[in-house]
Scaffold this motif. Sequence first.
Motif, PDB file in Angstrom:
ATOM      1  N   CYS A 177       0.834  -1.209   0.000  1.00 14.60           N
ATOM      2  CA  CYS A 177       0.000   0.000   0.000  1.00 14.60           C
ATOM      3  C   CYS A 177       0.868   1.257   0.000  1.00 14.60           C
ATOM      4  N   GLN A 178       1.965   1.210   0.744  1.00 12.85           N
ATOM      5  CA  GLN A 178       2.874   2.349   0.783  1.00 12.85           C
ATOM      6  C   GLN A 178       3.509   2.593  -0.574  1.00 12.85           C
ATOM      7  N   GLN A 179       3.923   1.517  -1.226  1.00  7.65           N
ATOM      8  CA  GLN A 179       4.536   1.647  -2.545  1.00  7.65           C
ATOM      9  C   GLN A 179       3.526   2.112  -3.592  1.00  7.65           C
ATOM     10  N   ALA A 180       2.235   1.845  -3.334  1.00  7.33           N
ATOM     11  CA  ALA A 180       1.181   2.301  -4.253  1.00  7.33           C
ATOM     12  C   ALA A 180       0.771   3.751  -3.979  1.00  7.33           C
ATOM     13  N   GLY A 181       1.414   4.385  -2.983  1.00  8.08           N
ATOM     14  CA  GLY A 181       1.136   5.777  -2.686  1.00  8.08           C
ATOM     15  C   GLY A 181      -0.020   6.006  -1.743  1.00  8.08           C
ATOM     16  N   LYS A 182      -0.526   4.967  -1.123  1.00  7.69           N
ATOM     17  CA  LYS A 182      -1.634   5.118  -0.181  1.00  7.69           C
ATOM     18  C   LYS A 182      -1.095   5.492   1.196  1.00  7.69           C
ATOM     19  N   THR A 183      -1.652   6.524   1.779  1.00  8.47           N
ATOM     20  CA  THR A 183      -1.187   6.991   3.091  1.00  8.47           C
ATOM     21  C   THR A 183      -2.014   6.440   4.252  1.00  8.47           C
ATOM     22  N   VAL A 184      -3.272   6.121   3.992  1.00 13.70           N
ATOM     23  CA  VAL A 184      -4.152   5.594   5.038  1.00 13.70           C
ATOM     24  C   VAL A 184      -4.951   4.421   4.460  1.00 13.70           C
ATOM     25  N   VAL A 185      -4.882   3.273   5.118  1.00 16.05           N
ATOM     26  CA  VAL A 185      -5.659   2.102   4.701  1.00 16.05           C
ATOM     27  C   VAL A 185      -6.217   1.414   5.944  1.00 16.05           C
ATOM     28  N   ALA A 186      -7.317   0.720   5.763  1.00 13.09           N
ATOM     29  CA  ALA A 186      -7.895  -0.041   6.870  1.00 13.09           C
ATOM     30  C   ALA A 186      -7.018  -1.260   7.165  1.00 13.09           C
ATOM     31  N   ALA A 187      -6.897  -1.596   8.423  1.00 13.34           N
ATOM     32  CA  ALA A 187      -6.088  -2.760   8.802  1.00 13.34           C
ATOM     33  C   ALA A 187      -6.707  -4.020   8.226  1.00 13.34           C
ATOM     34  N   PRO A 188      -5.914  -4.886   7.619  1.00 16.45           N
ATOM     35  CA  PRO A 188      -6.465  -6.118   7.034  1.00 16.45           C
ATOM     36  C   PRO A 188      -6.919  -7.081   8.123  1.00 16.45           C
ATOM     37  N   GLN A 189      -7.890  -7.901   7.807  1.00 12.16           N
ATOM     38  CA  GLN A 189      -8.415  -8.885   8.761  1.00 12.16           C
ATOM     39  C   GLN A 189      -7.635 -10.198   8.609  1.00 12.16           C
ATOM     40  N   VAL A 190      -6.409 -10.193   9.082  1.00 13.06           N
ATOM     41  CA  VAL A 190      -5.528 -11.352   8.978  1.00 13.06           C
ATOM     42  C   VAL A 190      -5.155 -11.813  10.383  1.00 13.06           C
ATOM     43  N   TYR A 191      -5.499 -13.044  10.718  1.00 13.67           N
ATOM     44  CA  TYR A 191      -5.251 -13.562  12.066  1.00 13.67           C
ATOM     45  C   TYR A 191      -4.763 -15.011  11.991  1.00 13.67           C
ATOM     46  N   SER A 192      -4.030 -15.408  12.992  1.00  9.85           N
ATOM     47  CA  SER A 192      -3.763 -16.836  13.137  1.00  9.85           C
ATOM     48  C   SER A 192      -5.051 -17.503  13.610  1.00  9.85           C
ATOM     49  N   LEU A 193      -5.173 -18.794  13.375  1.00  7.54           N
ATOM     50  CA  LEU A 193      -6.396 -19.508  13.748  1.00  7.54           C
ATOM     51  C   LEU A 193      -6.641 -19.419  15.248  1.00  7.54           C
ATOM     52  N   ASP A 194      -5.602 -19.580  16.055  1.00  7.70           N
ATOM     53  CA  ASP A 194      -5.765 -19.525  17.512  1.00  7.70           C
ATOM     54  C   ASP A 194      -6.236 -18.150  17.970  1.00  7.70           C
ATOM     55  N   VAL A 195      -5.653 -17.091  17.411  1.00 13.21           N
ATOM     56  CA  VAL A 195      -6.050 -15.730  17.787  1.00 13.21           C
ATOM     57  C   VAL A 195      -7.501 -15.474  17.398  1.00 13.21           C
ATOM     58  N   TRP A 196      -7.908 -15.953  16.232  1.00  8.96           N
ATOM     59  CA  TRP A 196      -9.295 -15.760  15.796  1.00  8.96           C
ATOM     60  C   TRP A 196     -10.266 -16.508  16.709  1.00  8.96           C
ATOM     61  N   ILE A 197      -9.923 -17.731  17.101  1.00 10.63           N
ATOM     62  CA  ILE A 197     -10.784 -18.488  18.016  1.00 10.63           C
ATOM     63  C   ILE A 197     -10.932 -17.735  19.335  1.00 10.63           C
ATOM     64  N   GLN A 198      -9.829 -17.188  19.827  1.00  8.06           N
ATOM     65  CA  GLN A 198      -9.888 -16.403  21.067  1.00  8.06           C
ATOM     66  C   GLN A 198     -10.804 -15.189  20.909  1.00  8.06           C
TER      67      GLN A 198
END
Length: 325
Positions: free
Chosen positions: A42-63
């Motif tokens: 996103c930085q290389q594409a020139g974007k200064t503000v982006v929403a945090a992606p919804q990426v989690y490990s399986l254990d963290v998501w279960i928690q």
Amino acid sequence: MPRLIPLFDVTPIMANLAAGKLILTPNQRLASRISTAYAIACQQAGKTVVAAPQVYSLDVWIQSQWQRLLQQGDALASGSVLSHTQDSLLWEQRISASERGALLLRPTETARQAASAYQLLIQWQVLRKTAPAEPSVLATELTIAGQKLDALFQNDEDANYLLAWVRAFEQQCANKHWIASAHLAGYCQNAFSEGRLVSPGAILGIGFEDIAPLHQQLLDSAGEFTLLEDSAAAAGVQLVECESSKQELLAAAIWAKQQSVEIVVRIFGTKPALHSCPYIGLSIAVGVFQEQEIRALCDIHPAVPRDDTGWNQQSVCENTRLIRR
């Protein structure tokens, strides 16, 4: 500022990341790599503000799903979840209190192995539990499952001891209204099946070599789960364009620092202090006139005396050793 090096190719999943699609990985290390690589892209594409992606490990998501049940005041979340330390201590207590356990020379190590075996029994649905149960009901359920295992391992003395410890552990948890963290996946699967938890919709899995039956059942109940089969957990050989030799050296130092931190995280499961990171060597062939440039760039301090064969110096720049031969 030197160009950051992504350790995962997010090009095939950029649309999913930008749309906020739920992405699950088998461990936190891969989840962090994907998130970081997305931020770099996103930085290389020139974007200064982006929403945090919804990426989690399986254990963290279960928690996180368990926390939602708690916030909703759901009856499934009526017990207290044991922490890793509490879980380990309870296993050691149950084993030490047994006749066999009193003879063990290393009860702590035995408890660790028993807890790991117990987790596998649950994940592969040999032991099933999807909701809190009364102690008397639990004892009956465990007896039924235990009889099958007893028949399978009737000539295996170690396996029979393990089953006895499992029954004792489960019984104490039921009596005290404690919940072993290994059961959270089953509780969440039940909650999704009964509509107690809202489905996230499409779920993309990345980096899974195999998925235990309990986790597969959970993911199928939670939403439309798709596994990205041909994804690579990390980039292999990658060409990084640099504007100058200084930027090239800094990029290499940053990469070495990332690798040294990940080594400690992979071994110990926690991010280390800067001074405790392992060192990764960068072998650089330089001329006499480049030596001063490298020293000035990386703030080199003489950690090892110079001799006729060259010099070894320790860089304070991101725990990297630069070696001249």
